[in-house]
Design a protein around this motif. Sequence first.
Motif, short mmCIF file in Angstrom:
data_model
loop_
_atom_site.label_atom_id
_atom_site.label_comp_id
_atom_site.label_asym_id
_atom_site.label_seq_id
_atom_site.Cartn_x
_atom_site.Cartn_y
_atom_site.Cartn_z
N LEU A 185 -55.68 60.93 -21.69
CA LEU A 185 -57.00 59.31 -21.85
C LEU A 185 -58.00 60.14 -22.60
O LEU A 185 -58.25 59.03 -23.50
CB LEU A 185 -57.17 59.03 -20.30
CG LEU A 185 -56.13 58.67 -19.26
CD1 LEU A 185 -56.83 58.14 -17.71
CD2 LEU A 185 -55.61 57.00 -20.16
N PHE A 224 -60.76 54.38 -16.58
CA PHE A 224 -59.14 53.52 -17.05
C PHE A 224 -59.00 52.40 -15.47
O PHE A 224 -59.27 53.52 -14.41
CB PHE A 224 -58.42 54.18 -17.37
CG PHE A 224 -58.36 54.79 -19.35
CD1 PHE A 224 -58.49 54.07 -19.96
CD2 PHE A 224 -59.80 55.68 -18.69
CE1 PHE A 224 -58.19 54.32 -21.18
CE2 PHE A 224 -59.94 55.93 -20.49
CZ PHE A 224 -59.15 54.89 -21.10
N GLU A 235 -58.07 58.67 -26.30
CA GLU A 235 -59.66 57.58 -26.28
C GLU A 235 -60.33 58.36 -28.11
O GLU A 235 -60.89 57.64 -28.06
CB GLU A 235 -60.69 57.62 -25.38
CG GLU A 235 -62.13 56.88 -25.49
CD GLU A 235 -61.64 55.67 -25.29
OE1 GLU A 235 -62.26 55.14 -25.44
OE2 GLU A 235 -60.55 55.09 -24.95
N VAL A 262 -55.83 48.60 -16.66
CA VAL A 262 -54.22 49.52 -16.67
C VAL A 262 -53.56 48.91 -16.47
O VAL A 262 -53.81 48.49 -14.66
CB VAL A 262 -54.27 50.47 -16.77
CG1 VAL A 262 -55.21 51.31 -18.78
CG2 VAL A 262 -54.72 51.84 -16.60
N LYS A 263 -52.36 48.80 -16.60
CA LYS A 263 -50.88 48.96 -15.06
C LYS A 263 -50.92 49.87 -14.69
O LYS A 263 -50.09 50.31 -13.46
CB LYS A 263 -49.91 48.48 -15.77
CG LYS A 263 -49.99 47.34 -15.96
CD LYS A 263 -48.48 46.22 -17.08
CE LYS A 263 -48.78 44.73 -17.65
NZ LYS A 263 -47.44 44.03 -17.77
N GLN A 264 -51.35 51.18 -14.93
CA GLN A 264 -50.68 52.40 -15.04
C GLN A 264 -51.26 53.62 -15.77
O GLN A 264 -51.82 53.16 -16.38
CB GLN A 264 -48.99 52.86 -14.51
CG GLN A 264 -48.72 52.85 -15.40
CD GLN A 264 -47.25 53.10 -15.78
OE1 GLN A 264 -46.08 53.04 -14.87
NE2 GLN A 264 -46.16 53.36 -16.42
N LEU A 265 -52.14 54.84 -14.73
CA LEU A 265 -52.61 55.99 -15.06
C LEU A 265 -51.41 56.53 -15.55
O LEU A 265 -50.50 57.19 -14.84
CB LEU A 265 -53.40 56.40 -13.78
CG LEU A 265 -54.68 55.08 -13.84
CD1 LEU A 265 -55.98 55.80 -12.92
CD2 LEU A 265 -55.64 54.67 -14.94
N GLU A 303 -61.91 49.87 -18.68
CA GLU A 303 -59.95 49.27 -19.37
C GLU A 303 -59.38 49.22 -18.51
O GLU A 303 -58.95 50.24 -17.88
CB GLU A 303 -59.49 49.96 -20.17
CG GLU A 303 -58.52 50.06 -21.25
CD GLU A 303 -57.83 50.68 -21.85
OE1 GLU A 303 -57.08 50.26 -21.98
OE2 GLU A 303 -58.37 51.75 -22.98
N VAL A 359 -56.65 51.27 -12.34
CA VAL A 359 -55.55 50.03 -11.65
C VAL A 359 -56.31 49.05 -10.82
O VAL A 359 -56.92 49.48 -9.51
CB VAL A 359 -53.99 50.67 -11.45
CG1 VAL A 359 -53.12 49.63 -10.57
CG2 VAL A 359 -53.91 52.08 -12.32
#
Length: 537
Positions: free
Chosen positions: A528, A475, A532, A512-515, A510, A477
């Motif tokens: 996460l 994941f 998933e 994403v904008k933030q974790l 993937e 950013v």
Amino acid sequence: MSTSTMQKDQNAVITHYNFAREVVDKFAVEQADKTAIVWVDESGHEETVSFSTLSLESQRLASALQAQGVKRGDTVIILMGRQLEWWYTMTACLRMGLVASPGTTQLSEKDIAYRLEATGATCLIAESGQAEKLRAVKSSSPQLKHIITVGEHNCEGMLDYHELLRNAQADFPAVDTESSEDALCYFTSGTTGYPKMCIHNHIYAKAHTTTGKYWLDLGDDDLHWNLSDTGWAKAAWSSYFAPWLRGAAIFVHHSPGFNPEQSLAMFSRYNITTFCAAPTVYRMFVQCELSNINFGKLRHCVGAGEPLNAEVIDVWKKASGITIRDGYGQTESVILCGNTPQMTPKPGSMGKPIPGIDLAVIDDDGNRLPANQEGDIAVNVSPKPPLGLFKEYKGLPEKTAACFRNGWYITGDRATVDEEGFFWFVSRADDVILSSGYRIGPFEVESALLEHASVIESAVTSSPDSERGEVVKAFIVVAEGVEANDELKQQLQQHVKSVTAPYKYPRKIEFVKQLPKTVSGKIRRVELREKEWSNAG
């Protein structure tokens, strides 16, 4: 042998042990022509190696290494595939009292440099195809005195294995090593930080008697084939110690890659009797047309590295007549639990504890849990550990101590035990990813990704996969102004392959904008991972 007898044997005090002397040399004297290895390469070239030859070749290498100043206690890193020289080198290291540290040939330049620095290795023996990487790390490893290459390529500034042995004498008796003396160093990935150095002593070799007897079911007339990479501890289990302890011969197919159809043809061509592979291999096998396969003398199959699907076990049984028997152990141990030939297995189960091992599912306070209640898989180490348990994580006393709690060794895996005593794997207790038998630490992949200018943050976890069990998913950013698209995914995948071992690269990405993070700012990989796996059903 009864369980009680095995436990007494396991607890017997053996002060000195050297596998080269006790097993290899003993066979060489008592049964000089007995087959140790049946080796075939991609072109069909075959060699049969006797224990006498194995003993002599390892003595010649030991003499040559001693002449170069390599001495007892030194660490030797071994980066070879399935060349015969791998078996000669492992035996020579044990014979000399060296610490052998095998690694996969997929290691990157950065991986090799890290291992050299961590171990302080004075010698590195590798196939010649690794020369470019070795040349790059040599200057940054001042303690590394010698690089020895195996192969046809001329590697300037490095010693040629066969030239080195040209005039070496086969007159090197095995050192009388103490049982507790360091013998092997395997690097094993964890949740945080770079791989740890898992140290095994010399008596670890003898402890694989249980692996060979109870799980692999090996005898004097068997030809055993293990498909594990020589860089992994599973090779010590099934491609080295256990078969020879039981007097069995080892089959080796040296090829650049894995071809399921070609591998299936090996069973009848070479009269292989027992077989060991990761579940991924069996998943690939059952996708082939098995109805026309001649399985020859094959009588026993085992799987390890990750749980095996019951469906795959069923398809293989219908085609071959053989049940794949799951087994469980770690880099840190010998076989701990398994579906042995003495029991009727439950498909999908890890089986029952191996004689001599007190294995249980426990709670946080060290109490054994009742049936069907999830907890930590643990080995009873009170009043003392069973043979075969690792000595330490070298240089990391805190991490070594963290594995032990209330008289138990905590494996880091979670499971349940049913009413009949069968263990059922649930998950890793940490974020380590088990893919195709490989153990991959998320930290290593995240660190590689962060070296790319487009990545601001990353979190790596497992993702379900029908063939590999699970794969690496990242994941990510991205930096401001960077377009997150398929082209960037491919760039990042290639980037990870270039800076670390290729098997670690994220097969799924993937953006994403933030974790998700804790209040203290720590990334919540568990959130996460759970999302998933739940999305996949």
